[in-house]
Scaffold this motif. Structure first.
Motif, PDB file in Angstrom:
ATOM      1  N   VAL A 112       0.848  -1.184   0.000  1.00 38.21           N
ATOM      2  CA  VAL A 112       0.000   0.000   0.000  1.00 38.21           C
ATOM      3  C   VAL A 112       0.887   1.238   0.000  1.00 38.21           C
ATOM      4  CG1 VAL A 112      -1.863  -1.194   1.211  1.00 38.21           C
ATOM      5  CG2 VAL A 112      -0.124   0.017   2.531  1.00 38.21           C
ATOM      6  N   ALA A 113       0.259   2.404  -0.092  1.00 41.70           N
ATOM      7  CA  ALA A 113       1.000   3.667  -0.049  1.00 41.70           C
ATOM      8  C   ALA A 113       1.782   3.755   1.251  1.00 41.70           C
ATOM      9  CB  ALA A 113       0.033   4.840  -0.159  1.00 41.70           C
ATOM     10  N   GLY A 114       3.025   4.184   1.139  1.00 39.45           N
ATOM     11  CA  GLY A 114       3.874   4.295   2.315  1.00 39.45           C
ATOM     12  C   GLY A 114       4.792   3.113   2.506  1.00 39.45           C
ATOM     13  N   GLU A 115       4.659   2.059   1.698  1.00 45.36           N
ATOM     14  CA  GLU A 115       5.523   0.897   1.786  1.00 45.36           C
ATOM     15  C   GLU A 115       6.408   0.821   0.537  1.00 45.36           C
ATOM     16  OE1 GLU A 115       2.726  -2.169   4.382  1.00 45.36           O
ATOM     17  OE2 GLU A 115       2.815  -2.365   2.197  1.00 45.36           O
ATOM     18  N   HIS A 116       7.705   0.683   0.760  1.00 43.06           N
ATOM     19  CA  HIS A 116       8.631   0.501  -0.357  1.00 43.06           C
ATOM     20  C   HIS A 116       8.478  -0.925  -0.871  1.00 43.06           C
ATOM     21  CE1 HIS A 116      11.261   4.155   0.330  1.00 43.06           C
ATOM     22  NE2 HIS A 116      10.482   4.140   1.386  1.00 43.06           N
ATOM     23  N   GLU A 117       8.095  -1.060  -2.116  1.00 46.71           N
ATOM     24  CA  GLU A 117       7.866  -2.388  -2.688  1.00 46.71           C
ATOM     25  C   GLU A 117       9.166  -2.942  -3.264  1.00 46.71           C
ATOM     26  OE1 GLU A 117       4.951  -4.678  -5.901  1.00 46.71           O
ATOM     27  OE2 GLU A 117       4.809  -2.503  -5.608  1.00 46.71           O
ATOM     28  N   LEU A 118       9.549  -4.139  -2.799  1.00 45.16           N
ATOM     29  CA  LEU A 118      10.737  -4.827  -3.286  1.00 45.16           C
ATOM     30  C   LEU A 118      10.356  -6.225  -3.736  1.00 45.16           C
ATOM     31  CD1 LEU A 118      13.285  -3.892  -0.442  1.00 45.16           C
ATOM     32  CD2 LEU A 118      13.004  -2.752  -2.643  1.00 45.16           C
ATOM     33  N   ARG A 119      11.154  -6.788  -4.646  1.00 46.24           N
ATOM     34  CA  ARG A 119      10.982  -8.157  -5.101  1.00 46.24           C
ATOM     35  C   ARG A 119      12.313  -8.886  -4.992  1.00 46.24           C
ATOM     36  NH1 ARG A 119       6.269 -10.485  -5.432  1.00 46.24           N
ATOM     37  NH2 ARG A 119       7.244 -11.997  -6.842  1.00 46.24           N
ATOM     38  N   LEU A 120      12.248 -10.195  -4.760  1.00 46.21           N
ATOM     39  CA  LEU A 120      13.465 -10.996  -4.712  1.00 46.21           C
ATOM     40  C   LEU A 120      14.081 -11.048  -6.100  1.00 46.21           C
ATOM     41  CD1 LEU A 120      15.256 -12.879  -2.963  1.00 46.21           C
ATOM     42  CD2 LEU A 120      13.890 -14.788  -3.852  1.00 46.21           C
ATOM     43  N   PRO A 121      15.322 -10.579  -6.259  1.00 47.14           N
ATOM     44  CA  PRO A 121      15.953 -10.589  -7.591  1.00 47.14           C
ATOM     45  C   PRO A 121      16.226 -12.010  -8.064  1.00 47.14           C
ATOM     46  CG  PRO A 121      17.088  -9.100  -6.068  1.00 47.14           C
ATOM     47  CD  PRO A 121      16.169  -9.947  -5.252  1.00 47.14           C
ATOM     48  N   SER A 122      16.612 -12.124  -9.316  1.00 47.44           N
ATOM     49  CA  SER A 122      16.875 -13.435  -9.908  1.00 47.44           C
ATOM     50  C   SER A 122      18.143 -14.080  -9.377  1.00 47.44           C
ATOM     51  CB  SER A 122      16.971 -13.304 -11.435  1.00 47.44           C
ATOM     52  OG  SER A 122      17.989 -12.374 -11.789  1.00 47.44           O
ATOM     53  N   SER A 123      19.061 -13.303  -8.828  1.00 45.25           N
ATOM     54  CA  SER A 123      20.312 -13.845  -8.288  1.00 45.25           C
ATOM     55  C   SER A 123      20.627 -13.178  -6.961  1.00 45.25           C
ATOM     56  CB  SER A 123      21.464 -13.625  -9.269  1.00 45.25           C
ATOM     57  OG  SER A 123      21.743 -12.246  -9.413  1.00 45.25           O
ATOM     58  N   PRO A 124      21.311 -13.892  -6.038  1.00 41.87           N
ATOM     59  CA  PRO A 124      21.661 -13.285  -4.744  1.00 41.87           C
ATOM     60  C   PRO A 124      22.527 -12.040  -4.883  1.00 41.87           C
ATOM     61  CG  PRO A 124      21.939 -15.676  -4.674  1.00 41.87           C
ATOM     62  CD  PRO A 124      21.687 -15.313  -6.106  1.00 41.87           C
ATOM     63  N   GLU A 125      23.438 -12.036  -5.885  1.00 43.03           N
ATOM     64  CA  GLU A 125      24.316 -10.875  -6.039  1.00 43.03           C
ATOM     65  C   GLU A 125      23.535  -9.602  -6.343  1.00 43.03           C
ATOM     66  OE1 GLU A 125      24.531 -13.701  -7.632  1.00 43.03           O
ATOM     67  OE2 GLU A 125      26.586 -14.504  -7.655  1.00 43.03           O
ATOM     68  N   ALA A 126      22.388  -9.749  -7.011  1.00 43.03           N
ATOM     69  CA  ALA A 126      21.617  -8.571  -7.403  1.00 43.03           C
ATOM     70  C   ALA A 126      20.911  -7.914  -6.223  1.00 43.03           C
ATOM     71  CB  ALA A 126      20.591  -8.955  -8.472  1.00 43.03           C
ATOM     72  N   LYS A 127      20.785  -8.625  -5.087  1.00 46.60           N
ATOM     73  CA  LYS A 127      20.100  -8.025  -3.938  1.00 46.60           C
ATOM     74  C   LYS A 127      20.846  -6.819  -3.396  1.00 46.60           C
ATOM     75  CE  LYS A 127      19.493 -11.356  -0.942  1.00 46.60           C
ATOM     76  NZ  LYS A 127      20.159 -12.564  -1.466  1.00 46.60           N
ATOM     77  N   ALA A 128      22.185  -6.812  -3.522  1.00 48.44           N
ATOM     78  CA  ALA A 128      22.969  -5.710  -2.958  1.00 48.44           C
ATOM     79  C   ALA A 128      22.557  -4.370  -3.543  1.00 48.44           C
ATOM     80  CB  ALA A 128      24.457  -5.964  -3.182  1.00 48.44           C
ATOM     81  N   SER A 129      22.255  -4.326  -4.829  1.00 51.29           N
ATOM     82  CA  SER A 129      21.834  -3.069  -5.445  1.00 51.29           C
ATOM     83  C   SER A 129      20.323  -2.905  -5.433  1.00 51.29           C
ATOM     84  CB  SER A 129      22.356  -2.998  -6.888  1.00 51.29           C
ATOM     85  OG  SER A 129      21.881  -4.103  -7.641  1.00 51.29           O
ATOM     86  N   ALA A 130      19.586  -3.997  -5.679  1.00 55.68           N
ATOM     87  CA  ALA A 130      18.124  -3.897  -5.732  1.00 55.68           C
ATOM     88  C   ALA A 130      17.519  -3.584  -4.379  1.00 55.68           C
ATOM     89  CB  ALA A 130      17.537  -5.202  -6.285  1.00 55.68           C
ATOM     90  N   TRP A 131      18.172  -4.026  -3.313  1.00 56.80           N
ATOM     91  CA  TRP A 131      17.655  -3.806  -1.966  1.00 56.80           C
ATOM     92  C   TRP A 131      18.496  -2.798  -1.187  1.00 56.80           C
ATOM     93  CZ3 TRP A 131      15.907  -9.088   0.546  1.00 56.80           C
ATOM     94  CH2 TRP A 131      14.930  -9.678  -0.270  1.00 56.80           C
ATOM     95  N   SER A 132      19.147  -1.893  -1.866  1.00 60.19           N
ATOM     96  CA  SER A 132      20.020  -0.939  -1.178  1.00 60.19           C
ATOM     97  C   SER A 132      19.243  -0.062  -0.203  1.00 60.19           C
ATOM     98  CB  SER A 132      20.756  -0.071  -2.201  1.00 60.19           C
ATOM     99  OG  SER A 132      19.841   0.648  -3.011  1.00 60.19           O
ATOM    100  N   ASP A 133      18.001   0.305  -0.531  1.00 60.74           N
ATOM    101  CA  ASP A 133      17.199   1.133   0.373  1.00 60.74           C
ATOM    102  C   ASP A 133      16.923   0.393   1.683  1.00 60.74           C
ATOM    103  OD1 ASP A 133      17.141   3.150  -1.455  1.00 60.74           O
ATOM    104  OD2 ASP A 133      15.138   2.709  -2.211  1.00 60.74           O
ATOM    105  N   LEU A 134      16.605  -0.905   1.583  1.00 60.27           N
ATOM    106  CA  LEU A 134      16.358  -1.707   2.780  1.00 60.27           C
ATOM    107  C   LEU A 134      17.629  -1.851   3.602  1.00 60.27           C
ATOM    108  CD1 LEU A 134      14.642  -3.571   4.562  1.00 60.27           C
ATOM    109  CD2 LEU A 134      15.167  -5.440   2.981  1.00 60.27           C
TER     110      LEU A 134
END
Length: 535
Positions: A208-230
């Motif tokens: 919902v509004a106010g929640e940063h929406e994230l998805r599990l990337p295709s590879s573990p290495e990609a989480k470092a950049s895709a989830w940088s806000d978290l």
């Protein structure tokens, strides 16, 4: 999840605890093991028939960092940490532990020496935050060469709420009825919310509004950049003031907050701010947990599991005015800090959030409760940074306490609708001591197979670490870090004569000051750590 089976949602609350956050990491490690065993055995009829779904985690400081480890690793299969066994192969035990993300990042990579280096430039905190960044990057990249798995007891999306201290401040408006009028003020106790999809397979309301929406990337290495806000938000939540460096965060202005960001077009300009440890104003984020509970669909009941306790006990101030100036300043600081940490508004919001039940899983062992049961709770929760044995004890104690709590404490009355599909055999096998004639309780998460408690009560807590802490081994690293900090403090820039004097005096006085400060710090640490080692 089976549609026709009763379902219960679980929200976990992780307070701030400095190095004593290792206890909460141990609790989560066992909870994952127990829920894995239950979800695998239940569909085949080898366990009672109901569903438990972990829908959200709220955390602050150490709790936020543990929540980050959970989110970054739960989509992969890893080995739980068990009690060390002298008959087992030490190398195999060590390998199993280091493959466990909670143990690896809380016990193995959390020593004080890791923070006494001088790799940070420019210097922005008393301790070097480089190891914090390295660990956070390692957490986000976890899962390389591991089997990916969608756990049926993890919500999709999984919600995370992180408490931070907002130094910039949020201009806030509370609209009230007459005669109270409107209230305008600046709020510094802030929070950031995330909805992470792809970690599990249990249905949950969409972001919902106010929640940063994230998805599990295709590879573990990609989480470092895709989830940088978290990652940045969880690291900022643990940035203890002055000790660790502050962090820069941002959120879109369209966030659904009780605050209005004035003079900014909605959802156009991101709101950037400097963030510090969320435990400064919200060490036990029950208000965040209440919001996460309210984010549910309302069809399934929710229980709250509060893990751990804050390592700083309330201090009793002076009873009269016969106090020196320095003492008065220190007590005033403690009073302001204590008033900010206690959040009665959070308790009120928690009580009105519609929870079905709330449980507390706090440290306890052999007659001691709370922080006294933790080896790493000394020095205001920083004792664990001095001894690996302290951290390992607290981690294993978390697992031990979680095992006992799931079997005996996290229970509902046997007539609860959650147990509607239980057989009489299951009720007899798992029933807890009667609370009244003809009445009994049943566990929310039944322990399966070897996880069940021994009938003779032989499930002992880990042995208290008895080694004498060698604090003097940190002396040289501590002196080097103190010299680095003192020499990188800003000197006067306009007056060249004063700047030169500061430079000369600095190279003469800094080593002496570093030596004196180190001796004082180590003397206090030695006293408190030896008391902790004696238990």
């Amino acid at each position: 999840m089976t549609p026709h089976r009763p379902r219960l949602n679980l929200v976990v609350n992780l307070p701030g605890a400095a190095s004593a956050g290792t206890y909460g990491a141990g609790v989560l490690d066992f909870l994952i093991e127990a829920l894995d065993a239950f979800s695998e055995a239940s569909p085949s009829g080898k366990a009672p028939a109901h569903d438990v779904v972990l829908t959200a985690i709220s955390g602050t400081s150490a709790g936020a960092q543990t929540a980050l480890i959970f989110a970054a690793s739960i989509a992969y299969r890893f080995a739980p940490v068990t009690q060390p066994n002298a008959a087992s192969d030490p190398a195999a035990i060590r390998a199993a532990k280091t493959r466990n993300p909670f143990f690896e990042h809380w016990v193995e990579r959390n020593d004080l020496r890791d923070y006494l280096t001088t790799r940070d430039s420019p210097m922005r905190s008393l301790l070097d935050p480089t190891n914090v960044d390295d660990v956070a990057d390692s957490v986000l990249r976890f899962g390389i060469d591991l089997e990916e798995v969608k756990r049926p007891w993890v919500a999709d999306p999984l919600r995370l709420g992180v408490a931070v201290t907002n130094l910039r401040g949020m201009p806030t408006s509370y609209r009230r009825r007459v005669p109270w009028g409107d209230f305008e003020f600046t709020r510094h106790a802030d929070s950031i919310f995330f909805a992470v999809g792809g970690l599990g397979s249990a249905a949950s309301p969409p972001p919902v509004a106010g929640e940063h929406e994230l998805r599990l990337p295709s590879s573990p290495e990609a989480k470092a950049s895709a989830w940088s806000d978290l990652g940045d938000a969880c690291v900022a939540s643990g940035a203890f003031p002055l000790v660790f460096a502050a962090r820069g965060l941002e959120r879109p202005t369209s966030d659904d907050n009780p605050a209005e960001i004035h003079a900014r077009p909605p959802s156009v300009v991101p709101y950037r701010f400097c963030a510090l440890d969320g435990g400064v104003f919200n060490s036990n984020p029950l208000d965040i947990a209440a919001r996460l509970v309210a984010a549910g669909d309302g069809q399934d009941r929710t229980v709250l599991l509060r893990i751990g306790s804050t390592p700083i006990p309330p201090a009793e101030g002076p009873s009269n005015a016969d106090v020196g100036l320095l003492k008065m300043v220190s007590w005033l600081f403690l009073a302001v800090l204590g008033e900010a940490r206690d959040r009665p508004d959070a308790i009120n919001e928690h009580e009105s959030s519609g929870l079905h039940e709330s449980f507390v899983l706090s440290p306890h062992r052999q007659g001691t409760k709370g922080d006294e049961a933790l080896a790493g709770s000394g020095l205001g929760g920083f004792a664990g940074y001095f001894m690996r044995e302290f951290r390992e004890h607290d981690f294993l104690l978390g697992r031990c306490n979680a095992r006992a709590a799931l079997a005996r404490d996290l229970c509902l009355i046997g007539t609860d609708p959650l147990f509607a599909n239980w057989t009489e055999e299951d009720k007899k096998a798992y029933a807890v001591l009667p609370i009244s004639p003809g009445s009994f309780k049943l566990p929310i998460v039944p322990l399966i197979g070897n996880l069940r408690l021994a009938r003779d009560g032989s499930d002992a807590c880990p042995v208290w670490p008895g080694d004498r802490p060698d604090v003097d081994s940190y002396a040289s690293d501590m002196r080097r870090r103190i010299r680095y900090v003192l020499r990188n403090l800003h000197s006067p820039r306009k007056n060249w004569l004063l700047r030169g004097a500061c430079c000369v005096l600095g190279w003469i006085l800094v080593p002496l000051c570093a030596c004196l400060i180190t001796r004082w710090l180590l003397a206090r640490a030695r006293r408190d750590l030896e008391a902790s080692a004696r238990g």
